[in-house]
Motif scaffolding. Structure first.
Motif, PDB file in Angstrom:
ATOM      1  N   THR A  32      36.040  43.373  46.779  1.00  0.00           N
ATOM      2  CA  THR A  32      36.549  42.051  47.140  1.00  0.00           C
ATOM      3  C   THR A  32      36.827  41.209  45.901  1.00  0.00           C
ATOM      4  O   THR A  32      37.843  40.515  45.822  1.00  0.00           O
ATOM      5  CB  THR A  32      35.538  41.336  48.051  1.00  0.00           C
ATOM      6  N   HIS A  33      35.933  41.261  44.929  1.00  0.00           N
ATOM      7  CA  HIS A  33      36.130  40.472  43.713  1.00  0.00           C
ATOM      8  C   HIS A  33      37.320  40.976  42.905  1.00  0.00           C
ATOM      9  O   HIS A  33      38.009  40.187  42.256  1.00  0.00           O
ATOM     10  CB  HIS A  33      34.851  40.483  42.875  1.00  0.00           C
ATOM     11  N   LEU A  34      37.568  42.280  42.945  1.00  0.00           N
ATOM     12  CA  LEU A  34      38.766  42.809  42.283  1.00  0.00           C
ATOM     13  C   LEU A  34      40.035  42.268  42.942  1.00  0.00           C
ATOM     14  O   LEU A  34      40.971  41.833  42.260  1.00  0.00           O
ATOM     15  CB  LEU A  34      38.775  44.335  42.336  1.00  0.00           C
ATOM     16  N   LEU A  35      40.065  42.301  44.271  1.00  0.00           N
ATOM     17  CA  LEU A  35      41.236  41.789  44.985  1.00  0.00           C
ATOM     18  C   LEU A  35      41.398  40.290  44.761  1.00  0.00           C
ATOM     19  O   LEU A  35      42.517  39.785  44.644  1.00  0.00           O
ATOM     20  CB  LEU A  35      41.111  42.090  46.482  1.00  0.00           C
ATOM     21  N   SER A  36      40.283  39.573  44.679  1.00  0.00           N
ATOM     22  CA  SER A  36      40.334  38.128  44.416  1.00  0.00           C
ATOM     23  C   SER A  36      40.950  37.840  43.057  1.00  0.00           C
ATOM     24  O   SER A  36      41.630  36.836  42.873  1.00  0.00           O
ATOM     25  CB  SER A  36      38.928  37.521  44.483  1.00  0.00           C
ATOM     26  N   GLY A  37      40.685  38.753  42.112  1.00  0.00           N
ATOM     27  CA  GLY A  37      41.232  38.567  40.769  1.00  0.00           C
ATOM     28  C   GLY A  37      42.669  39.019  40.627  1.00  0.00           C
ATOM     29  O   GLY A  37      43.241  38.917  39.541  1.00  0.00           O
ATOM     30  N   GLY A  38      43.258  39.563  41.701  1.00  0.00           N
ATOM     31  CA  GLY A  38      44.664  39.944  41.664  1.00  0.00           C
ATOM     32  C   GLY A  38      44.920  41.430  41.558  1.00  0.00           C
ATOM     33  O   GLY A  38      46.066  41.845  41.357  1.00  0.00           O
ATOM     34  N   ALA A  39      43.871  42.265  41.696  1.00  0.00           N
ATOM     35  CA  ALA A  39      44.084  43.711  41.604  1.00  0.00           C
ATOM     36  C   ALA A  39      44.922  44.205  42.779  1.00  0.00           C
ATOM     37  O   ALA A  39      44.868  43.655  43.884  1.00  0.00           O
ATOM     38  CB  ALA A  39      42.734  44.444  41.589  1.00  0.00           C
ATOM     39  N   ASP A  40      45.708  45.245  42.525  1.00  0.00           N
ATOM     40  CA  ASP A  40      46.529  45.855  43.563  1.00  0.00           C
ATOM     41  C   ASP A  40      45.657  46.697  44.498  1.00  0.00           C
ATOM     42  O   ASP A  40      44.686  47.324  44.070  1.00  0.00           O
ATOM     43  CB  ASP A  40      47.605  46.732  42.915  1.00  0.00           C
ATOM     44  N   LEU A  41      46.012  46.717  45.778  1.00  0.00           N
ATOM     45  CA  LEU A  41      45.226  47.446  46.764  1.00  0.00           C
ATOM     46  C   LEU A  41      45.135  48.937  46.430  1.00  0.00           C
ATOM     47  O   LEU A  41      44.098  49.572  46.628  1.00  0.00           O
ATOM     48  CB  LEU A  41      45.829  47.255  48.153  1.00  0.00           C
ATOM     49  N   ARG A  42      46.204  49.507  45.923  1.00  0.00           N
ATOM     50  CA  ARG A  42      46.199  50.930  45.564  1.00  0.00           C
ATOM     51  C   ARG A  42      45.230  51.200  44.420  1.00  0.00           C
ATOM     52  O   ARG A  42      44.583  52.247  44.362  1.00  0.00           O
ATOM     53  CB  ARG A  42      47.609  51.375  45.158  1.00  0.00           C
ATOM     54  N   GLN A  43      45.143  50.268  43.492  1.00  0.00           N
ATOM     55  CA  GLN A  43      44.215  50.435  42.375  1.00  0.00           C
ATOM     56  C   GLN A  43      42.767  50.393  42.858  1.00  0.00           C
ATOM     57  O   GLN A  43      41.923  51.189  42.420  1.00  0.00           O
ATOM     58  CB  GLN A  43      44.462  49.333  41.339  1.00  0.00           C
ATOM     59  N   VAL A  44      42.489  49.479  43.772  1.00  0.00           N
ATOM     60  CA  VAL A  44      41.141  49.383  44.322  1.00  0.00           C
ATOM     61  C   VAL A  44      40.810  50.638  45.122  1.00  0.00           C
ATOM     62  O   VAL A  44      39.681  51.147  45.069  1.00  0.00           O
ATOM     63  CB  VAL A  44      41.005  48.124  45.204  1.00  0.00           C
ATOM     64  N   GLN A  45      41.787  51.162  45.850  1.00  0.00           N
ATOM     65  CA  GLN A  45      41.595  52.404  46.596  1.00  0.00           C
ATOM     66  C   GLN A  45      41.164  53.527  45.663  1.00  0.00           C
ATOM     67  O   GLN A  45      40.233  54.288  45.949  1.00  0.00           O
ATOM     68  CB  GLN A  45      42.877  52.800  47.319  1.00  0.00           C
ATOM     69  N   GLU A  46      41.828  53.634  44.532  1.00  0.00           N
ATOM     70  CA  GLU A  46      41.505  54.697  43.574  1.00  0.00           C
ATOM     71  C   GLU A  46      40.117  54.510  42.978  1.00  0.00           C
ATOM     72  O   GLU A  46      39.357  55.473  42.819  1.00  0.00           O
ATOM     73  CB  GLU A  46      42.558  54.709  42.463  1.00  0.00           C
ATOM     74  N   LEU A  47      39.763  53.256  42.674  1.00  0.00           N
ATOM     75  CA  LEU A  47      38.459  52.993  42.082  1.00  0.00           C
ATOM     76  C   LEU A  47      37.322  53.273  43.064  1.00  0.00           C
ATOM     77  O   LEU A  47      36.247  53.737  42.671  1.00  0.00           O
ATOM     78  CB  LEU A  47      38.387  51.536  41.603  1.00  0.00           C
ATOM     79  N   LEU A  48      37.568  53.011  44.345  1.00  0.00           N
ATOM     80  CA  LEU A  48      36.543  53.258  45.355  1.00  0.00           C
ATOM     81  C   LEU A  48      36.479  54.719  45.780  1.00  0.00           C
ATOM     82  O   LEU A  48      35.488  55.146  46.372  1.00  0.00           O
ATOM     83  CB  LEU A  48      36.808  52.386  46.592  1.00  0.00           C
ATOM     84  N   GLY A  49      37.547  55.469  45.511  1.00  0.00           N
ATOM     85  CA  GLY A  49      37.570  56.865  45.928  1.00  0.00           C
ATOM     86  C   GLY A  49      37.875  57.038  47.399  1.00  0.00           C
ATOM     87  O   GLY A  49      37.473  58.041  48.004  1.00  0.00           O
ATOM     88  N   HIS A  50      38.595  56.081  47.993  1.00  0.00           N
ATOM     89  CA  HIS A  50      38.974  56.192  49.401  1.00  0.00           C
ATOM     90  C   HIS A  50      40.130  57.175  49.552  1.00  0.00           C
ATOM     91  O   HIS A  50      41.123  57.102  48.824  1.00  0.00           O
ATOM     92  CB  HIS A  50      39.412  54.833  49.957  1.00  0.00           C
ATOM     93  N   ALA A  51      40.018  58.076  50.523  1.00  0.00           N
ATOM     94  CA  ALA A  51      41.106  59.016  50.779  1.00  0.00           C
ATOM     95  C   ALA A  51      42.294  58.313  51.420  1.00  0.00           C
ATOM     96  O   ALA A  51      43.447  58.673  51.181  1.00  0.00           O
ATOM     97  CB  ALA A  51      40.610  60.149  51.681  1.00  0.00           C
ATOM     98  N   SER A  52      42.014  57.303  52.234  1.00  0.00           N
ATOM     99  CA  SER A  52      43.076  56.580  52.939  1.00  0.00           C
ATOM    100  C   SER A  52      43.065  55.112  52.530  1.00  0.00           C
ATOM    101  O   SER A  52      41.993  54.490  52.434  1.00  0.00           O
ATOM    102  CB  SER A  52      42.878  56.689  54.457  1.00  0.00           C
TER     103      SER A  52
END
Length: 314
Positions: free
Chosen positions: A268-288
């Motif tokens: 959430t804090h990454l998205l609040s700072g302007g991170a792209d959703l795809r980047q957060v997906q990769e950092l979390l290791g989400h398959a979808s």
């Protein structure tokens, strides 16, 4: 898919109590040895099968009908399982009966006729940056292993790793000079996660002052794991949960606080700072990316900011 085996002839004596337990054990062994599922996944299936066998009693599996399985759903509701847990149990049941089809024990799979319970996406608990900072500073020098505990909390928040991923992280997974670490997620998938200055400082202090003493207590040679217990063993997922709860209580964080709360806060804090959703997906290791999208519902302030910035009638 493996070829079908000839249908087994089940003696009348086997049709009573205990047949479910035997087939359940065989199913779990199949998942472990032939499907090569991760240890945690196998454990989750095993818990589901334990509940199913408790309900099954002396019912004979090849004679189960859709009506029987509907009674099983009612049984789970009576045990106060939430819809998400019930949906997972249905998936386990379908897979179990599909396995019995492969083994020739049953011909039809009545579980395939069960509807999938739709579950509402729950918005995860998230710490504010202020509360997160208090939590990370909660371990103090009067705590027996405060450097290890600070390293633990910093890793959870800095990387968004699950408790299980931090538990099995090894010293060799750290790339301090390159400022990242290797995380092994569900299904043994690996991903690289950057480390910021506070996390690096906490980990280095722990490696220098506490880990060598803990490693010397191990009775099984040099332990490879990064985070060690007071006896020089791997810091278990359960102990990580206990430590997070302990320091959450100290700093006034919500009672529902868990290691996963730090993972949710990280995203959430990454998205609040302007991170792209795809980047957060990769950092979390989400398959979808659908799994990652739940965090877009958490930060309403960011959505309001975007609306006011770009909508002509804002």
């Amino acid at each position: 898919m493996r070829p079908l085996k000839p249908k087994l002839v089940v003696p009348a004596a086997v049709a009573g109590a205990g047949q479910g337990d035997r087939w359940a054990r065989s199913f779990i062994e199949y998942l472990r040895t032939e499907c090569h599922l991760a240890k945690n996944s196998v454990a989750a299936y095993q818990r589901d099968m334990t509940r199913f066998c408790r309900w099954l009693g002396d019912r004979f599996i090849p004679k189960l009908t859709v009506r029987d399985l509907t009674d099983y759903l009612a049984f789970m509701r009576e045990e106060n399982l939430d819809p998400k847990s019930i949906a997972r149990h249905v998936v386990t049941l379908k897979l179990f009966l599909r396995y019995l089809q492969l083994e020739g024990i049953i011909k039809d799979n009545p579980a395939e006729l069960l509807g999938t319970t739709k579950t509402a996406a729950t918005i995860p608990d998230v710490l504010s940056p202020t509360v997160a900072a208090r939590l990370l500073d909660a371990p103090q020098p009067y705590d027996p292993l405060f450097r290890r505990d600070r390293a633990l909390l910093e890793l959870l928040y800095a990387t968004g790793c699950r408790a299980s991923e931090v538990s099995v992280m090894e010293v060799r997974d750290l790339r301090i000079e390159d400022r990242f670490c290797l995380a092994r997620g569900k299904g043994s998938k690996e991903r690289l996660v950057p480390l910021g200055d506070p996390a690096l400082a906490a980990v280095e202090a722990y490696l220098e002052h506490e880990r060598p003493k803990l490693a010397a207590k191990s009775k099984q040679g040099v332990p490879p794991w990064l985070l060690l217990s007071s006896r020089g063993q791997r810091l278990t997922r359960q102990k990580i949960w206990e430590l997070v709860k302990q320091y959450a209580l100290r700093c006034g964080a919500p009672a529902s606080m868990s290691p996963h709360t730090l993972r949710h806060s990280f995203a959430t804090h990454l998205l609040s700072g302007g991170a792209d959703l795809r980047q957060v997906q990769e950092l979390l290791g989400h398959a979808s990316i659908g799994t990652t999208q739940i965090y877009t519902h958490v930060d309403q302030s960011r959505l309001k900011k975007i609306h006011s910035q770009f909508h002509p009638r804002a």
